[in-house]
Design a protein around this motif. Structure first.
Motif, PDB file in Angstrom:
ATOM      1  N   SER A  48       0.828  -1.204   0.000  1.00  0.00           N
ATOM      2  CA  SER A  48       0.000   0.000   0.000  1.00  0.00           C
ATOM      3  C   SER A  48       0.865   1.259   0.000  1.00  0.00           C
ATOM      4  CB  SER A  48      -0.921  -0.001   1.228  1.00  0.00           C
ATOM      5  OG  SER A  48      -1.702   1.175   1.281  1.00  0.00           O
ATOM      6  N   GLU A  51       2.376   1.668  -3.476  1.00  0.00           N
ATOM      7  CA  GLU A  51       1.350   2.128  -4.418  1.00  0.00           C
ATOM      8  C   GLU A  51       1.035   3.610  -4.191  1.00  0.00           C
ATOM      9  OE1 GLU A  51      -2.434   3.324  -5.882  1.00  0.00           O
ATOM     10  OE2 GLU A  51      -2.093   2.959  -3.746  1.00  0.00           O
ATOM     11  N   SER A  52       0.924   4.013  -2.927  1.00  0.00           N
ATOM     12  CA  SER A  52       0.613   5.412  -2.618  1.00  0.00           C
ATOM     13  C   SER A  52       1.754   6.342  -3.032  1.00  0.00           C
ATOM     14  CB  SER A  52       0.335   5.572  -1.117  1.00  0.00           C
ATOM     15  OG  SER A  52      -0.880   4.956  -0.756  1.00  0.00           O
ATOM     16  N   GLU A  53       2.981   5.907  -2.815  1.00  0.00           N
ATOM     17  CA  GLU A  53       4.129   6.722  -3.204  1.00  0.00           C
ATOM     18  C   GLU A  53       4.172   6.911  -4.725  1.00  0.00           C
ATOM     19  OE1 GLU A  53       7.252   5.762   0.452  1.00  0.00           O
ATOM     20  OE2 GLU A  53       7.335   4.578  -1.400  1.00  0.00           O
ATOM     21  N   PHE A  55       1.540   6.779  -6.676  1.00  0.00           N
ATOM     22  CA  PHE A  55       0.402   7.656  -6.971  1.00  0.00           C
ATOM     23  C   PHE A  55       0.775   9.118  -6.734  1.00  0.00           C
ATOM     24  CE2 PHE A  55      -3.238  10.110  -5.558  1.00  0.00           C
ATOM     25  CZ  PHE A  55      -4.213   9.831  -6.497  1.00  0.00           C
ATOM     26  N   LEU A  56       1.394   9.383  -5.585  1.00  0.00           N
ATOM     27  CA  LEU A  56       1.770  10.755  -5.247  1.00  0.00           C
ATOM     28  C   LEU A  56       2.787  11.312  -6.236  1.00  0.00           C
ATOM     29  CD1 LEU A  56       2.044  10.408  -1.369  1.00  0.00           C
ATOM     30  CD2 LEU A  56       0.343  11.736  -2.634  1.00  0.00           C
ATOM     31  N   ARG A 138      -4.358  11.530  -0.047  1.00  0.00           N
ATOM     32  CA  ARG A 138      -3.424  10.406  -0.099  1.00  0.00           C
ATOM     33  C   ARG A 138      -2.257  10.606   0.869  1.00  0.00           C
ATOM     34  NH1 ARG A 138      -2.748   5.965  -3.547  1.00  0.00           N
ATOM     35  NH2 ARG A 138      -4.947   6.371  -4.015  1.00  0.00           N
ATOM     36  N   HIS A 139      -1.811  11.854   1.034  1.00  0.00           N
ATOM     37  CA  HIS A 139      -0.742  12.122   2.007  1.00  0.00           C
ATOM     38  C   HIS A 139      -1.204  11.751   3.421  1.00  0.00           C
ATOM     39  CE1 HIS A 139       2.691  13.843  -0.007  1.00  0.00           C
ATOM     40  NE2 HIS A 139       1.939  14.661  -0.710  1.00  0.00           N
ATOM     41  N   ASP A 141      -3.600   9.571   4.191  1.00  0.00           N
ATOM     42  CA  ASP A 141      -3.705   8.101   4.249  1.00  0.00           C
ATOM     43  C   ASP A 141      -2.322   7.468   4.381  1.00  0.00           C
ATOM     44  OD1 ASP A 141      -6.418   8.308   3.983  1.00  0.00           O
ATOM     45  OD2 ASP A 141      -6.455   7.876   1.835  1.00  0.00           O
ATOM     46  N   LEU A 142      -1.364   7.988   3.626  1.00  0.00           N
ATOM     47  CA  LEU A 142      -0.015   7.421   3.639  1.00  0.00           C
ATOM     48  C   LEU A 142       0.627   7.568   5.018  1.00  0.00           C
ATOM     49  CD1 LEU A 142       2.312   6.084   2.172  1.00  0.00           C
ATOM     50  CD2 LEU A 142       3.017   8.336   1.325  1.00  0.00           C
TER      51      LEU A 142
END
Length: 242
Positions: A48, A51-53, A55-56, A138-139, A141-142
């Motif tokens: 996760s 994936e988030s990194e 995405f960002l 997203r930040h 959530d991350l």
């Protein structure tokens, strides 16, 4: 007679090795159960985070491109507005219809350019606002996922350190036992073990297979107890031992 004794010894050795192997695998399974679902949870959280990194990084690049596009379109808009003003002034200085038509045509083109720039600025500004919202979410959530990953990974590492030595010794014992088992027999054990919840060997329990509880014929039970042959459960395929 000697052949029968030799066969009995081979069967006895094989049964002893298979029984020991199953015990070792049971202990390894217990160690894995102590860790619970922590390994899977840590891996899920790690995926996760990756994936988030990604995405960002992707959306940040898109946001930067959008900001640059807005600056470029505003510059084009200013130039078009300035040109429109000059063309409108030229209309008062035309001397004939041909010049008037030429200035009017150019003015029409400039007005279309102004509309194009304004539309692009509006759309890109809206997308910029959306991207900023997505990035903020997203930040947040991350940050939360990283905190959870840190805690669970610490728990996992603690459990791994507690069981690492036991696991290492068990794996050494397992390798030594496996080296002594006939390859076809070991291959069958592994196939059944992986398919039957970690158990490739079962003891006779109340005249039945201790794995699936299928009844074992009396004579087959005798053969198993006398170590006359390696017997497989006809129902589940497990290797039956006394």
């Amino acid at each position: 007679m000697s052949n029968e004794v030799g066969l009995e010894n081979k069967v006895r050795d094989a049964v002893k090795l298979l029984t020991e192997l199953q015990q070792i695998d049971d202990e390894l399974k217990d160690i894995a159960m102590e860790r619970g679902d922590l390994p899977e949870e840590v891996e899920r959280l790690n995926s996760s985070i990756v994936e988030s990194e990604a995405f960002l990084e992707s959306r940040t690049a898109e946001l930067q491109d959008g900001e640059k596009a807005i600056i470029d379109r505003r510059k084009e808009l200013e130039e078009a507005l300035d040109k429109q003003k000059k063309l409108q002034q030229q209309l008062y200085a035309v001397k004939n219809t041909r010049e008037y038509d030429a200035v009017t045509a150019e003015l029409t083109f400039v007005k279309e350019e102004i509309t194009r720039c304004e539309t692009a600025i509006t759309a890109t500004t809206a997308r910029k606002a959306e991207l900023e919202r997505l990035l903020d979410e997203r930040h947040t959530d991350l940050t939360s996922v990283r905190a959870e990953h840190k805690v669970k990974n610490a728990d996992l590492q603690e459990k791994l350190s507690e069981t690492a030595e036991d696991e290492r010794q068990l794996m050494q014992r397992r390798d030594a036992v496996v080296a002594k088992i006939m390859k076809p027999l070991y291959a069958h054990y592994e196939r059944i073990r992986k398919a039957k919840d970690g158990r490739g060997v079962a003891h006779i329990t109340d005249s039945a297979c201790g794995g699936c509880f299928a009844v074992i014929p009396p004579q087959t039970q005798v053969n198993i107890r006398k170590l006359m042959d390696i017997v497989l459960c006809e129902t589940c395929g497990r290797i039956i031992v006394p």
